[in-house]
Enzyme design. Structure first.
Site, PDB file in Angstrom:
ATOM      1  N   CYS A  50     -65.484 -34.745  13.564  1.00 54.81           N
ATOM      2  CA  CYS A  50     -64.694 -35.414  14.596  1.00 54.81           C
ATOM      3  C   CYS A  50     -63.325 -35.847  14.080  1.00 54.81           C
ATOM      4  O   CYS A  50     -62.476 -36.247  14.874  1.00 54.81           O
ATOM      5  CB  CYS A  50     -65.449 -36.620  15.158  1.00 54.81           C
ATOM      6  SG  CYS A  50     -65.797 -37.896  13.938  1.00 54.81           S
ATOM      7  N   ASN A  51     -63.106 -35.781  12.781  1.00 52.05           N
ATOM      8  CA  ASN A  51     -61.780 -36.158  12.285  1.00 52.05           C
ATOM      9  C   ASN A  51     -61.217 -35.200  11.243  1.00 52.05           C
ATOM     10  O   ASN A  51     -60.326 -35.569  10.486  1.00 52.05           O
ATOM     11  CB  ASN A  51     -61.782 -37.591  11.731  1.00 52.05           C
ATOM     12  CG  ASN A  51     -62.871 -37.826  10.710  1.00 52.05           C
ATOM     13  OD1 ASN A  51     -63.081 -37.008   9.823  1.00 52.05           O
ATOM     14  ND2 ASN A  51     -63.569 -38.942  10.840  1.00 52.05           N
ATOM     15  N   GLY A 115     -72.265 -41.266   5.084  1.00 47.91           N
ATOM     16  CA  GLY A 115     -73.112 -40.205   4.571  1.00 47.91           C
ATOM     17  C   GLY A 115     -73.276 -39.014   5.490  1.00 47.91           C
ATOM     18  O   GLY A 115     -73.839 -37.992   5.083  1.00 47.91           O
TER      19      GLY A 115
END
Length: 486
Positions: A50-51, A115
């Site tokens: 997502c990033n 994690g």
């Protein structure tokens, strides 16, 4: 051959650009196939979260490969090469290895130490293998990155504070839900089996640290999606005290399985699954929506939210939409609606930059992880140098075998009356002598090649014996180190 890494992440790019660069699984497979179809790239894998969107490639030459990667990524995403060049970071050889190891350890994550990235690297390996773009070099590198990430978390307990995107998102969401100051969601929950082994293992370490009652006590939550991130979100809000959790997913069976798991693990919580098409209808009855579907288009538009809330009394209760997806699931325009608060990746990036998520308390662990990464990079490079000289050693042995064969043929012509038993003994003696002569130098050259600057030893060996380690007949013969009776 060398490893090239090209990427865009929350550290280098605005969220809008990351959103444009985000590709679904099928598009990633096509892009990797296009790259390996070129003459300058042999292997490719992509790490997509997502990033971040990162491409790792095994290449022969830096500049042609970089041009190929940027060009293909531009064609597939529609982002100009100029814009990609402005925001992309590029690492080569040892720096590329160091970057991947750092990513796998969570050092480069928005929430340092999370994690989940290990599962995402593992998925990158599986996708590349499935697409046929993964070879020995990147497979070995990716597997080692997973081991480095596990080692870092085991030896330093970097993730024992429960840091992850869900936790950070809930911290920010709680600020919107309870401006007066509710307890922060500081730790990850115990996870039920539907969340997956990796999520369960990570959550179990810190479950006991959660406050009772949880900071979400009494709140009703809608979770959109049922993948690993959604499962973690559902378990987190349940463990933090949510009174009811509703799950909506395009695959109804997965939503039902996750809802059942929550009911079993967090009694007396009320959990249920609803059809994905009816998710918007649940908005009037919930306080918090957590969305992370992986869809390529918007899941909730401003019109959807406005329509769902029209005429539905909420008694002044705000509705918070926590969008953890990239591309984003929730329309940016919902920010303009009264009583609705949107928290998305951009908000989380700003919160992380401001120190949310507890990274400051893990400074010592972060330093230890960096030392582990440096150590593992040195070890990896040492192994790679030894591997790179192996074809030269094989070529030398193949060359020696050809010399022995030629001498035996000459002996056969000069002594045609030599008996079969005598010929076998002479052949055995010649081969044993050559093997003994070569054994120590070939072992030694591997040892020397593993050291910094060791490439020169393999080059010297090739020059001295006029070897071509790239010849098929040279590398096809497996190397062995014969014993006394070989």
């Amino acid at each position: 051959m060398s490893v090239l890494a090209v990427g865009l992440s929350h550290r280098s790019s605005p969220v809008a650009l990351l959103e444009r660069a985000a590709l679904d699984g099928e598009e990633r497979l096509k892009l990797m196939a296009e790259m390996t179809g070129s003459s300058v790239i042999d292997e490719v894998m992509m790490v997509s979260t997502c990033n971040r969107t990162e491409i790792y490639a095994e290449v022969g030459k830096f500049h042609p490969a970089l041009t190929e990667v940027i060009g293909r990524l531009s064609e597939r995403t529609g982002i100009s090469t100029a814009e990609l060049t402005e925001h992309a970071y590029v690492h080569y050889e040892d720096r590329a290895v160091q970057h991947l190891f750092s990513v796998a350890c969570g050092l480069d994550s928005m929430v340092v130490g999370e994690g989940q990235i290990l599962g995402q690297v593992r998925n990158a390996l599986k996708d590349a293998q499935h697409g046929g773009t993964l070879g020995r070099v990147l497979n070995d590198l990716g597997q080692r990155a997973l081991r480095v990430g596990k080692r870092a978390h085991t030896e330093t307990h970097l993730d024992h504070a429960g840091a992850d995107m869900v936790t950070l998102g809930l911290e920010v969401a709680l600020d919107r839900l309870r401006p007066s100051g509710a307890p922060a969601a500081a730790a990850a929950p115990a996870a039920c089996p539907a969340a997956g082994t990796a999520v369960a293992d990570a959550a179990a370490d810190v479950a006991a640290a959660l406050p009772e009652p949880g900071p979400l006590t009494g709140l009703r939550v809608l979770v959109l999606g049922a993948g690993s991130m959604s499962a973690l979100a559902a378990n987190t809000v349940a463990r933090l005290g949510a009174s009811a959790v509703t799950v909506a997913n395009r695959t109804a069976e997965r939503a039902e399985r996750l809802a059942e798991c929550l009911t079993e693990a967090y009694e007396p919580i009320r959990s249920r699954a609803v059809p994905f098409t009816e998710a918007a209808a649940e908005l009037p009855a919930v306080d918090l929506v957590v969305s992370c579907t992986g869809a390529q288009g918007l899941v909730l538009t401003a019109a959807d939210v406005r329509s769902a809330l029209a005429g539905a009394p909420r008694g002044g209760r705000p509705l918070v939409l926590l969008d953890l997806a990239l591309p984003r699931d929730v329309d940016e325009e919902v920010r303009a609606l009264d009583g609705v608060h949107l928290v998305d990746i951009e908000d989380l990036r700003q919160a992380a930059a401001a120190g949310a998520g507890g990274a400051g308390g893990r400074t010592g662990a972060i330093s230890l992880v960096r030392e582990i990464v440096d150590e593992e990079v040195a070890e990896y490079r040492s192994v790679r140098r030894a591997d790179e000289v192996a074809p030269t050693v094989v070529a030398l042995r193949a060359h020696a075998g050809e010399v022995v064969a030629a001498e035996l043929a000459r002996l056969e012509n000069r002594l045609p009356g030599l008996g079969e038993k005598e010929r076998e003994e002479v052949s055995r003696a010649l081969r044993r002598t050559v093997d003994k002569i070569l054994h120590r130098p070939t072992v030694r050259v591997k040892e020397l090649a593993a050291r910094p600057g060791g490439d020169s030893y393999g080059a010297a060996l090739r020059e001295l014996f006029d070897l071509d380690p790239a010849a098929p007949e040279a590398v096809a013969r497996p190397e062995t180190v014969p014993g006394e009776d070989a």
